[in-house]
Design a protein around this motif. Structure first.
Motif, mmCIF file in Angstrom:
data_model
loop_
_atom_site.group_PDB
_atom_site.id
_atom_site.type_symbol
_atom_site.label_atom_id
_atom_site.label_comp_id
_atom_site.label_asym_id
_atom_site.label_seq_id
_atom_site.Cartn_x
_atom_site.Cartn_y
_atom_site.Cartn_z
ATOM 1 N N ARG A 1 0.824 -1.215 0.000
ATOM 2 C CA ARG A 1 0.000 0.000 0.000
ATOM 3 C C ARG A 1 0.858 1.265 0.000
ATOM 4 N NH1 ARG A 1 -2.630 0.367 4.889
ATOM 5 N NH2 ARG A 1 -3.757 2.144 4.085
ATOM 6 N N GLY A 2 2.158 1.112 0.196
ATOM 7 C CA GLY A 2 3.048 2.261 0.240
ATOM 8 C C GLY A 2 2.860 3.093 1.495
ATOM 9 N N ALA A 3 2.408 2.459 2.577
ATOM 10 C CA ALA A 3 2.144 3.165 3.829
ATOM 11 C C ALA A 3 3.340 3.038 4.774
ATOM 12 C CB ALA A 3 0.894 2.610 4.500
ATOM 13 N N THR A 4 3.555 4.057 5.578
ATOM 14 C CA THR A 4 4.593 4.008 6.603
ATOM 15 C C THR A 4 3.976 3.513 7.908
ATOM 16 O OG1 THR A 4 4.165 6.253 7.367
ATOM 17 C CG2 THR A 4 5.760 5.996 5.551
ATOM 18 N N LEU A 5 4.832 3.150 8.853
ATOM 19 C CA LEU A 5 4.332 2.748 10.178
ATOM 20 C C LEU A 5 3.586 3.911 10.832
ATOM 21 C CD1 LEU A 5 7.285 0.615 11.621
ATOM 22 C CD2 LEU A 5 4.991 -0.195 11.047
ATOM 23 N N THR A 6 4.068 5.118 10.615
ATOM 24 C CA THR A 6 3.424 6.310 11.192
ATOM 25 C C THR A 6 2.009 6.470 10.642
ATOM 26 O OG1 THR A 6 5.571 7.383 11.422
ATOM 27 C CG2 THR A 6 3.621 8.809 11.511
ATOM 28 N N GLU A 7 1.855 6.329 9.322
ATOM 29 C CA GLU A 7 0.526 6.451 8.706
ATOM 30 C C GLU A 7 -0.413 5.357 9.196
ATOM 31 O OE1 GLU A 7 1.933 8.431 4.453
ATOM 32 O OE2 GLU A 7 1.904 6.245 4.684
ATOM 33 N N LEU A 8 0.116 4.134 9.312
ATOM 34 C CA LEU A 8 -0.709 3.025 9.784
ATOM 35 C C LEU A 8 -1.103 3.230 11.243
ATOM 36 C CD1 LEU A 8 -1.983 0.354 8.939
ATOM 37 C CD2 LEU A 8 0.130 -0.798 9.623
ATOM 38 N N ALA A 9 -0.196 3.759 12.049
ATOM 39 C CA ALA A 9 -0.497 4.050 13.457
ATOM 40 C C ALA A 9 -1.619 5.080 13.554
ATOM 41 C CB ALA A 9 0.746 4.540 14.183
ATOM 42 N N GLU A 10 -1.577 6.106 12.692
ATOM 43 C CA GLU A 10 -2.613 7.138 12.710
ATOM 44 C C GLU A 10 -3.970 6.586 12.307
ATOM 45 O OE1 GLU A 10 -1.102 10.219 10.171
ATOM 46 O OE2 GLU A 10 0.419 10.840 11.634
ATOM 47 N N SER A 11 -4.006 5.682 11.324
ATOM 48 C CA SER A 11 -5.289 5.166 10.845
ATOM 49 C C SER A 11 -5.869 4.067 11.737
ATOM 50 C CB SER A 11 -5.169 4.656 9.407
ATOM 51 O OG SER A 11 -4.347 3.509 9.349
ATOM 52 N N THR A 12 -5.030 3.400 12.539
ATOM 53 C CA THR A 12 -5.525 2.297 13.374
ATOM 54 C C THR A 12 -5.588 2.625 14.861
ATOM 55 O OG1 THR A 12 -3.301 1.379 13.645
ATOM 56 C CG2 THR A 12 -4.629 0.539 11.791
ATOM 57 N N GLY A 13 -4.822 3.643 15.300
ATOM 58 C CA GLY A 13 -4.757 3.938 16.724
ATOM 59 C C GLY A 13 -3.805 3.019 17.478
ATOM 60 N N ILE A 14 -3.036 2.218 16.750
ATOM 61 C CA ILE A 14 -2.055 1.309 17.357
ATOM 62 C C ILE A 14 -0.696 2.010 17.311
ATOM 63 C CG2 ILE A 14 -0.945 -0.953 17.184
ATOM 64 C CD1 ILE A 14 -3.484 -1.908 15.679
ATOM 65 N N SER A 15 0.050 1.953 18.398
ATOM 66 C CA SER A 15 1.323 2.670 18.455
ATOM 67 C C SER A 15 2.315 2.120 17.422
ATOM 68 C CB SER A 15 1.939 2.578 19.853
ATOM 69 O OG SER A 15 2.430 1.274 20.083
ATOM 70 N N ILE A 16 3.257 2.992 17.024
ATOM 71 C CA ILE A 16 4.282 2.603 16.055
ATOM 72 C C ILE A 16 5.116 1.449 16.600
ATOM 73 C CG2 ILE A 16 6.387 3.377 14.880
ATOM 74 C CD1 ILE A 16 5.109 6.188 14.788
ATOM 75 N N SER A 17 5.462 1.502 17.892
ATOM 76 C CA SER A 17 6.301 0.438 18.463
ATOM 77 C C SER A 17 5.573 -0.905 18.448
ATOM 78 C CB SER A 17 6.751 0.801 19.875
ATOM 79 O OG SER A 17 5.637 0.898 20.741
ATOM 80 N N THR A 18 4.266 -0.890 18.741
ATOM 81 C CA THR A 18 3.493 -2.140 18.707
ATOM 82 C C THR A 18 3.424 -2.680 17.285
ATOM 83 O OG1 THR A 18 2.174 -1.494 20.620
ATOM 84 C CG2 THR A 18 1.237 -3.175 19.188
ATOM 85 N N LEU A 19 3.181 -1.786 16.304
ATOM 86 C CA LEU A 19 3.129 -2.218 14.901
ATOM 87 C C LEU A 19 4.471 -2.813 14.467
ATOM 88 C CD1 LEU A 19 1.183 0.795 13.364
ATOM 89 C CD2 LEU A 19 0.334 -1.544 13.637
ATOM 90 N N SER A 20 5.549 -2.167 14.848
ATOM 91 C CA SER A 20 6.881 -2.652 14.491
ATOM 92 C C SER A 20 7.140 -4.034 15.095
ATOM 93 C CB SER A 20 7.934 -1.649 14.965
ATOM 94 O OG SER A 20 9.221 -2.133 14.683
#
Length: 197
Positions: free
Chosen positions: A26-45
């Motif tokens: 999707r060409g999304a960054t962890l930051t963008e995904l964190a903003e759209s899901t409400g899940i922290s960047i560290s958790t996503l990583s």
């Protein structure tokens, strides 16, 4: 370790790389995904690297964000029955049968309208999106901006839903149509006869 437990562990370990692949496609960054899901960047990583075990509370918003079903996200094994179980919905006196199961994005429905539905004067509305209608049986009256047309079986209309629109069944028998609704707005294309003909 039982065979079932080993299978579950294999499925859960495969979720991280699948999450990373979906995000990158999707060409999304962890930051963008964190903003759209409400899940922290560290958790996503940590989910993507396999350092955190995925839970339902984390997977549901991620499935929505990536526009895939939960089964696709975890690569669930097939159940053996390929049939899609359709459950009809009654809304505003009309029957809707969802034909797509993917959250977000393009949605497909079969709609069955009772005769002379709805029992009120046309009230064109606008909203976000783009719609495509295909008449299977019966007749469909479509008011779209300044156009007032009757669609019959095999006819199609597609339009940007920012244009004031309304549709109903003017006939004495039920009308059935396929409807595709999506978020993108595009140019209007209509192939139908005006009501005056």
């Amino acid at each position: 370790m039982s065979e079932d437990t080993a299978g579950l562990d294999h499925v859960l370990h495969a979720v991280g790389p699948r999450l990373r692949t979906l995000r990158q496609q999707r060409g999304a960054t962890l930051t963008e995904l964190a903003e759209s899901t409400g899940i922290s960047i560290s958790t996503l990583s940590r989910l993507e690297s396999g350092q955190r075990r995925p839970t339902l509370e984390l997977l549901l918003p991620l499935a929505r964000a990536h526009q895939v079903s939960l089964d696709e996200l975890v690569d669930a094994p097939p159940t053996g029955d390929p049939r899609v179980q359709l459950r009809s919905l009654q809304r505003w006196g009309s029957t809707f049968i969802p034909l797509s199961r993917r959250p977000g994005g393009l949605q497909a429905f079969k709609q069955v309208m009772p005769p002379s539905w709805p029992h009120c004067e046309p009230d064109p509305r606008v909203h976000e999106g783009y719609e495509w209608l295909y008449v299977l049986s019966g007749r469909l009256r479509l008011i779209l901006g300044e156009h007032d047309v009757i669609l019959t079986p095999g006819e199609v209309a597609e339009f940007d839903t920012h244009i004031p629109h309304w549709f109903g069944n003017p006939g004495p028998e039920p009308a059935e149509l396929l409807s595709l609704f999506g978020p993108q707005g595009e140019r209007l294309h209509i192939r139908a006869r005006p009501t005056g003909r």
